[in-house]
Design a protein around this motif. Structure first.
Motif, PDB file in Angstrom:
ATOM      1  N   LYS A  95       2.465  -1.434   6.815  1.00 27.01           N
ATOM      2  CA  LYS A  95       2.559  -2.448   7.880  1.00 27.01           C
ATOM      3  C   LYS A  95       2.296  -1.806   9.236  1.00 27.01           C
ATOM      4  O   LYS A  95       1.578  -2.362  10.065  1.00 27.01           O
ATOM      5  CB  LYS A  95       3.933  -3.124   7.854  1.00 27.01           C
ATOM      6  N   GLN A  96       2.891  -0.625   9.468  1.00 27.21           N
ATOM      7  CA  GLN A  96       2.651   0.087  10.729  1.00 27.21           C
ATOM      8  C   GLN A  96       1.173   0.425  10.899  1.00 27.21           C
ATOM      9  O   GLN A  96       0.644   0.383  12.000  1.00 27.21           O
ATOM     10  CB  GLN A  96       3.466   1.386  10.778  1.00 27.21           C
ATOM     11  N   PHE A  97       0.527   0.785   9.784  1.00 30.91           N
ATOM     12  CA  PHE A  97      -0.890   1.153   9.831  1.00 30.91           C
ATOM     13  C   PHE A  97      -1.784  -0.067  10.012  1.00 30.91           C
ATOM     14  O   PHE A  97      -2.981   0.060  10.286  1.00 30.91           O
ATOM     15  CB  PHE A  97      -1.318   1.883   8.557  1.00 30.91           C
ATOM     16  N   GLY A  98      -1.232  -1.271   9.834  1.00 30.58           N
ATOM     17  CA  GLY A  98      -2.018  -2.491   9.950  1.00 30.58           C
ATOM     18  C   GLY A  98      -2.866  -2.774   8.721  1.00 30.58           C
ATOM     19  O   GLY A  98      -3.897  -3.440   8.814  1.00 30.58           O
ATOM     20  N   LEU A  99      -2.435  -2.255   7.566  1.00 30.52           N
ATOM     21  CA  LEU A  99      -3.187  -2.443   6.321  1.00 30.52           C
ATOM     22  C   LEU A  99      -2.575  -3.569   5.500  1.00 30.52           C
ATOM     23  O   LEU A  99      -1.365  -3.787   5.521  1.00 30.52           O
ATOM     24  CB  LEU A  99      -3.207  -1.137   5.525  1.00 30.52           C
ATOM     25  N   SER A 100      -3.408  -4.245   4.735  1.00 29.17           N
ATOM     26  CA  SER A 100      -2.974  -5.412   3.965  1.00 29.17           C
ATOM     27  C   SER A 100      -2.191  -5.020   2.711  1.00 29.17           C
ATOM     28  O   SER A 100      -2.246  -3.868   2.255  1.00 29.17           O
ATOM     29  CB  SER A 100      -4.188  -6.242   3.550  1.00 29.17           C
ATOM     30  N   ASP A 101      -1.500  -6.013   2.161  1.00 29.38           N
ATOM     31  CA  ASP A 101      -0.795  -5.815   0.896  1.00 29.38           C
ATOM     32  C   ASP A 101      -1.780  -5.473  -0.223  1.00 29.38           C
ATOM     33  O   ASP A 101      -1.476  -4.661  -1.099  1.00 29.38           O
ATOM     34  CB  ASP A 101      -0.001  -7.071   0.511  1.00 29.38           C
ATOM     35  N   LEU A 102      -2.955  -6.091  -0.196  1.00 30.43           N
ATOM     36  CA  LEU A 102      -3.973  -5.807  -1.210  1.00 30.43           C
ATOM     37  C   LEU A 102      -4.419  -4.347  -1.125  1.00 30.43           C
ATOM     38  O   LEU A 102      -4.554  -3.669  -2.159  1.00 30.43           O
ATOM     39  CB  LEU A 102      -5.173  -6.744  -1.036  1.00 30.43           C
ATOM     40  N   THR A 103      -4.615  -3.853   0.095  1.00 28.47           N
ATOM     41  CA  THR A 103      -4.987  -2.445   0.276  1.00 28.47           C
ATOM     42  C   THR A 103      -3.885  -1.539  -0.250  1.00 28.47           C
ATOM     43  O   THR A 103      -4.158  -0.568  -0.961  1.00 28.47           O
ATOM     44  CB  THR A 103      -5.256  -2.139   1.766  1.00 28.47           C
ATOM     45  N   ARG A 104      -2.627  -1.863   0.086  1.00 29.36           N
ATOM     46  CA  ARG A 104      -1.493  -1.068  -0.393  1.00 29.36           C
ATOM     47  C   ARG A 104      -1.450  -1.045  -1.923  1.00 29.36           C
ATOM     48  O   ARG A 104      -1.248   0.009  -2.530  1.00 29.36           O
ATOM     49  CB  ARG A 104      -0.187  -1.625   0.167  1.00 29.36           C
ATOM     50  N   THR A 105      -1.674  -2.197  -2.539  1.00 30.55           N
ATOM     51  CA  THR A 105      -1.662  -2.278  -4.002  1.00 30.55           C
ATOM     52  C   THR A 105      -2.783  -1.438  -4.604  1.00 30.55           C
ATOM     53  O   THR A 105      -2.565  -0.698  -5.572  1.00 30.55           O
ATOM     54  CB  THR A 105      -1.789  -3.746  -4.456  1.00 30.55           C
ATOM     55  N   PHE A 106      -3.982  -1.531  -4.018  1.00 21.60           N
ATOM     56  CA  PHE A 106      -5.109  -0.735  -4.508  1.00 21.60           C
ATOM     57  C   PHE A 106      -4.828   0.758  -4.379  1.00 21.60           C
ATOM     58  O   PHE A 106      -5.039   1.528  -5.323  1.00 21.60           O
ATOM     59  CB  PHE A 106      -6.407  -1.080  -3.755  1.00 21.60           C
ATOM     60  N   VAL A 107      -4.360   1.172  -3.210  1.00 19.49           N
ATOM     61  CA  VAL A 107      -4.075   2.591  -2.966  1.00 19.49           C
ATOM     62  C   VAL A 107      -3.005   3.086  -3.937  1.00 19.49           C
ATOM     63  O   VAL A 107      -3.138   4.164  -4.522  1.00 19.49           O
ATOM     64  CB  VAL A 107      -3.666   2.832  -1.493  1.00 19.49           C
ATOM     65  N   GLY A 108      -1.951   2.300  -4.124  1.00 21.58           N
ATOM     66  CA  GLY A 108      -0.882   2.695  -5.038  1.00 21.58           C
ATOM     67  C   GLY A 108      -1.366   2.841  -6.470  1.00 21.58           C
ATOM     68  O   GLY A 108      -1.069   3.835  -7.136  1.00 21.58           O
ATOM     69  N   ALA A 109      -2.130   1.862  -6.943  1.00 20.64           N
ATOM     70  CA  ALA A 109      -2.660   1.928  -8.314  1.00 20.64           C
ATOM     71  C   ALA A 109      -3.593   3.126  -8.472  1.00 20.64           C
ATOM     72  O   ALA A 109      -3.537   3.853  -9.483  1.00 20.64           O
ATOM     73  CB  ALA A 109      -3.384   0.629  -8.656  1.00 20.64           C
ATOM     74  N   ALA A 110      -4.429   3.345  -7.469  1.00 18.69           N
ATOM     75  CA  ALA A 110      -5.370   4.473  -7.528  1.00 18.69           C
ATOM     76  C   ALA A 110      -4.627   5.805  -7.517  1.00 18.69           C
ATOM     77  O   ALA A 110      -4.924   6.701  -8.319  1.00 18.69           O
ATOM     78  CB  ALA A 110      -6.360   4.398  -6.364  1.00 18.69           C
ATOM     79  N   LYS A 111      -3.644   5.938  -6.622  1.00 27.62           N
ATOM     80  CA  LYS A 111      -2.908   7.206  -6.536  1.00 27.62           C
ATOM     81  C   LYS A 111      -2.113   7.482  -7.806  1.00 27.62           C
ATOM     82  O   LYS A 111      -2.076   8.622  -8.277  1.00 27.62           O
ATOM     83  CB  LYS A 111      -1.975   7.212  -5.323  1.00 27.62           C
ATOM     84  N   ILE A 112      -1.485   6.474  -8.371  1.00 30.69           N
ATOM     85  CA  ILE A 112      -0.729   6.686  -9.608  1.00 30.69           C
ATOM     86  C   ILE A 112      -1.675   7.033 -10.753  1.00 30.69           C
ATOM     87  O   ILE A 112      -1.378   7.910 -11.571  1.00 30.69           O
ATOM     88  CB  ILE A 112       0.168   5.474  -9.913  1.00 30.69           C
ATOM     89  N   SER A 113      -2.836   6.399 -10.796  1.00 32.03           N
ATOM     90  CA  SER A 113      -3.834   6.734 -11.819  1.00 32.03           C
ATOM     91  C   SER A 113      -4.323   8.169 -11.659  1.00 32.03           C
ATOM     92  O   SER A 113      -4.423   8.918 -12.643  1.00 32.03           O
ATOM     93  CB  SER A 113      -5.026   5.772 -11.731  1.00 32.03           C
ATOM     94  N   LEU A 114      -4.623   8.550 -10.428  1.00 32.84           N
ATOM     95  CA  LEU A 114      -5.089   9.921 -10.178  1.00 32.84           C
ATOM     96  C   LEU A 114      -4.004  10.938 -10.498  1.00 32.84           C
ATOM     97  O   LEU A 114      -4.291  12.004 -11.073  1.00 32.84           O
ATOM     98  CB  LEU A 114      -5.558  10.066  -8.728  1.00 32.84           C
TER      99      LEU A 114
END
Length: 115
Positions: A33-52
């Motif tokens: 939220k502080q970064f101004g990023l969307s929930d969709l972006t957060r979900t994508f980043v989280g899924a990608a990081k956990i996969s990696l």
């Protein structure tokens, strides 16, 4: 010796990602939220990081899996640095992603047998 350090770095990066994205998710929500990023972006980043992170762990048994996830995770850490600078966070907030970035570089370099 280098193999042991490589495995240790893989475990540290993966464990840190799992810990933050599973047990400290409330902090992630606040930061995005502080970064101004969307929930969709957060979900994508989280899924990608956990996969990696999962691939880094699997790389303990299948070393050919390690280089690309380390590079991609490192790019996420570069992005984290960018966003911390963008909102002018104090250095202490930069430190976790900076340490993980350094570890990702080490993992990528050693796993590609550059050193």
């Amino acid at each position: 010796m280098m193999t042991t350090l490589l495995l240790l770095a893989q475990i540290i990066v993966a464990a840190a990602v799992f810990y933050v994205w599973i047990f400290r998710y409330d902090v992630i929500v606040k930061e995005f939220k502080q970064f101004g990023l969307s929930d969709l972006t957060r979900t994508f980043v989280g899924a990608a990081k956990i996969s990696l992170a999962t691939l880094l762990v699997a790389g303990i048994w299948f070393p050919s899996l390690v280089a690309i996830p380390a590079i991609l995770m490192g790019l996420f850490m570069v992005a984290a640095q960018y966003f911390h600078f963008k909102i002018k966070n104090p250095f202490i907030k930069h430190l976790p992603s900076l340490v993980l970035l350094i570890l990702c570089i080490f993992i990528a370099v050693v796993s590609m047998d550059i050193i």
